[in-house]
Design a protein around this motif. Structure first.
Motif, PDB file in Angstrom:
ATOM      1  N   ASP A  10     -37.117  -3.408 -28.569  1.00 12.65           N
ATOM      2  CA  ASP A  10     -38.158  -3.561 -29.722  1.00 12.65           C
ATOM      3  C   ASP A  10     -38.773  -2.248 -30.198  1.00 12.65           C
ATOM      4  O   ASP A  10     -39.471  -2.152 -31.037  1.00 12.65           O
ATOM      5  CB  ASP A  10     -39.350  -4.533 -28.907  1.00 12.65           C
ATOM      6  N   GLY A  11     -37.951  -1.214 -29.889  1.00 17.07           N
ATOM      7  CA  GLY A  11     -38.315   0.135 -30.379  1.00 17.07           C
ATOM      8  C   GLY A  11     -39.518   0.948 -29.543  1.00 17.07           C
ATOM      9  O   GLY A  11     -39.971   1.584 -29.921  1.00 17.07           O
ATOM     10  N   ASP A  12     -39.774   0.345 -28.417  1.00 14.61           N
ATOM     11  CA  ASP A  12     -41.009   1.133 -27.647  1.00 14.61           C
ATOM     12  C   ASP A  12     -40.318   1.992 -26.569  1.00 14.61           C
ATOM     13  O   ASP A  12     -39.197   1.864 -26.384  1.00 14.61           O
ATOM     14  CB  ASP A  12     -41.537  -0.024 -26.721  1.00 14.61           C
ATOM     15  N   TRP A  13     -41.028   2.977 -26.197  1.00 12.80           N
ATOM     16  CA  TRP A  13     -40.390   3.972 -25.261  1.00 12.80           C
ATOM     17  C   TRP A  13     -40.735   3.705 -23.776  1.00 12.80           C
ATOM     18  O   TRP A  13     -41.698   3.395 -23.610  1.00 12.80           O
ATOM     19  CB  TRP A  13     -41.050   5.369 -25.749  1.00 12.80           C
ATOM     20  N   ILE A  14     -39.839   3.816 -22.919  1.00  9.82           N
ATOM     21  CA  ILE A  14     -40.079   3.628 -21.706  1.00  9.82           C
ATOM     22  C   ILE A  14     -39.305   4.954 -21.028  1.00  9.82           C
ATOM     23  O   ILE A  14     -38.375   5.500 -21.347  1.00  9.82           O
ATOM     24  CB  ILE A  14     -39.505   2.396 -20.902  1.00  9.82           C
ATOM     25  N   GLY A  15     -39.940   5.340 -19.619  1.00  8.55           N
ATOM     26  CA  GLY A  15     -39.559   6.547 -19.230  1.00  8.55           C
ATOM     27  C   GLY A  15     -39.104   6.122 -17.699  1.00  8.55           C
ATOM     28  O   GLY A  15     -39.880   5.473 -17.327  1.00  8.55           O
ATOM     29  N   ARG A  16     -38.322   6.783 -17.212  1.00 10.60           N
ATOM     30  CA  ARG A  16     -37.465   6.661 -15.818  1.00 10.60           C
ATOM     31  C   ARG A  16     -38.488   7.607 -14.982  1.00 10.60           C
ATOM     32  O   ARG A  16     -38.424   8.866 -15.183  1.00 10.60           O
ATOM     33  CB  ARG A  16     -36.152   7.070 -15.763  1.00 10.60           C
ATOM     34  N   VAL A  17     -39.031   7.290 -14.054  1.00  9.99           N
ATOM     35  CA  VAL A  17     -40.123   8.146 -13.089  1.00  9.99           C
ATOM     36  C   VAL A  17     -39.793   7.764 -11.735  1.00  9.99           C
ATOM     37  O   VAL A  17     -39.218   6.662 -11.390  1.00  9.99           O
ATOM     38  CB  VAL A  17     -41.606   7.635 -13.298  1.00  9.99           C
ATOM     39  N   THR A  18     -39.950   8.790 -10.989  1.00 11.59           N
ATOM     40  CA  THR A  18     -40.089   8.862  -9.695  1.00 11.59           C
ATOM     41  C   THR A  18     -41.194   9.327  -8.983  1.00 11.59           C
ATOM     42  O   THR A  18     -41.858  10.287  -9.344  1.00 11.59           O
ATOM     43  CB  THR A  18     -38.873   9.853  -9.043  1.00 11.59           C
ATOM     44  N   TYR A  19     -41.877   8.486  -8.139  1.00 14.48           N
ATOM     45  CA  TYR A  19     -43.273   8.812  -7.469  1.00 14.48           C
ATOM     46  C   TYR A  19     -43.334   8.081  -6.048  1.00 14.48           C
ATOM     47  O   TYR A  19     -42.472   7.493  -5.651  1.00 14.48           O
ATOM     48  CB  TYR A  19     -44.436   8.238  -8.449  1.00 14.48           C
ATOM     49  N   GLN A  20     -44.512   8.532  -5.420  1.00 16.27           N
ATOM     50  CA  GLN A  20     -44.929   7.901  -4.271  1.00 16.27           C
ATOM     51  C   GLN A  20     -45.867   6.805  -4.290  1.00 16.27           C
ATOM     52  O   GLN A  20     -46.989   7.021  -5.131  1.00 16.27           O
ATOM     53  CB  GLN A  20     -45.428   8.951  -3.377  1.00 16.27           C
ATOM     54  N   LEU A  21     -45.272   5.887  -3.728  1.00 13.98           N
ATOM     55  CA  LEU A  21     -46.291   4.567  -3.476  1.00 13.98           C
ATOM     56  C   LEU A  21     -46.900   4.551  -2.165  1.00 13.98           C
ATOM     57  O   LEU A  21     -46.105   4.497  -1.260  1.00 13.98           O
ATOM     58  CB  LEU A  21     -45.485   3.188  -3.890  1.00 13.98           C
ATOM     59  N   MET A  22     -48.122   4.672  -2.200  1.00 15.81           N
ATOM     60  CA  MET A  22     -48.838   5.022  -0.756  1.00 15.81           C
ATOM     61  C   MET A  22     -49.481   3.720  -0.207  1.00 15.81           C
ATOM     62  O   MET A  22     -50.431   2.850  -1.050  1.00 15.81           O
ATOM     63  CB  MET A  22     -49.789   6.095  -0.875  1.00 15.81           C
ATOM     64  N   SER A  23     -49.580   3.662   0.734  1.00 13.70           N
ATOM     65  CA  SER A  23     -50.405   2.853   1.654  1.00 13.70           C
ATOM     66  C   SER A  23     -51.059   3.175   2.814  1.00 13.70           C
ATOM     67  O   SER A  23     -50.832   4.510   3.162  1.00 13.70           O
ATOM     68  CB  SER A  23     -49.642   1.322   2.178  1.00 13.70           C
ATOM     69  N   LYS A  24     -51.733   2.462   3.703  1.00 16.37           N
ATOM     70  CA  LYS A  24     -52.440   3.337   4.777  1.00 16.37           C
ATOM     71  C   LYS A  24     -51.371   3.938   5.961  1.00 16.37           C
ATOM     72  O   LYS A  24     -51.701   5.127   6.255  1.00 16.37           O
ATOM     73  CB  LYS A  24     -53.418   2.411   5.366  1.00 16.37           C
ATOM     74  N   ASP A  25     -50.191   3.430   5.899  1.00 13.91           N
ATOM     75  CA  ASP A  25     -49.529   3.827   7.048  1.00 13.91           C
ATOM     76  C   ASP A  25     -47.978   3.978   6.465  1.00 13.91           C
ATOM     77  O   ASP A  25     -47.071   4.033   7.365  1.00 13.91           O
ATOM     78  CB  ASP A  25     -49.167   2.924   8.149  1.00 13.91           C
ATOM     79  N   ARG A  26     -47.860   3.820   5.173  1.00 16.66           N
ATOM     80  CA  ARG A  26     -46.442   4.009   4.597  1.00 16.66           C
ATOM     81  C   ARG A  26     -46.610   4.558   3.008  1.00 16.66           C
ATOM     82  O   ARG A  26     -47.523   4.612   2.600  1.00 16.66           O
ATOM     83  CB  ARG A  26     -46.174   2.436   4.202  1.00 16.66           C
ATOM     84  N   CYS A  27     -45.339   5.272   3.143  1.00 18.61           N
ATOM     85  CA  CYS A  27     -45.001   6.071   1.772  1.00 18.61           C
ATOM     86  C   CYS A  27     -43.809   5.903   1.305  1.00 18.61           C
ATOM     87  O   CYS A  27     -42.762   5.952   2.068  1.00 18.61           O
ATOM     88  CB  CYS A  27     -45.156   7.319   1.867  1.00 18.61           C
ATOM     89  N   GLU A  28     -43.623   4.949  -0.019  1.00 18.28           N
ATOM     90  CA  GLU A  28     -42.336   4.703  -0.427  1.00 18.28           C
ATOM     91  C   GLU A  28     -42.176   5.490  -1.651  1.00 18.28           C
ATOM     92  O   GLU A  28     -42.795   5.648  -2.522  1.00 18.28           O
ATOM     93  CB  GLU A  28     -42.267   3.219  -0.916  1.00 18.28           C
TER      94      GLU A  28
END
Length: 102
Positions: A67-85
């Protein structure tokens, strides 16, 4: 190079994929990426992933959708109280902002 917006630093007449070497430091607004539906009535869960935060990440590639929209490939940390993904996936450009050095 712009991080947010239609130009994405890439000429739309070119190929729809642009690898960024080196990657670009960005902020990812998870509340836009994971919006709550109207009249949300869920219960707070302290052990769950925090998807209301703005987190730093690395933008490694731009792509254009059909559709002509831009998307980016990103890497980041998703955090919870006892977990990091560590998460890597494609996100809409509207959730990305450049990370300004201090």
């Amino acid at each position: 190079m712009r991080v947010n917006g239609s130009s994405g630093g890439v000429d739309p007449r070119r190929r729809p994929f642009k690898v960024l070497t080196p990657s670009v430091k960005v902020l990812i607004d998870l509340s836009i990426l994971y919006p709550q539906p109207p009249h949300h009535s869920g219960n707070y869960t302290a052990e769950g992933f925090d998807v209301r935060a703005v987190v730093p990440g690395d933008l490694s590639e731009w792509s254009m959708t059909v559709d002509g929209d831009w998307i980016g490939r990103v890497t980041y940390q998703l955090m919870s109280k006892d977990r990091c993904e560590t998460v890597t996936h494609w996100v809409p450009s509207r959730v990305l902002k450049p990370l300004r050095p201090r």
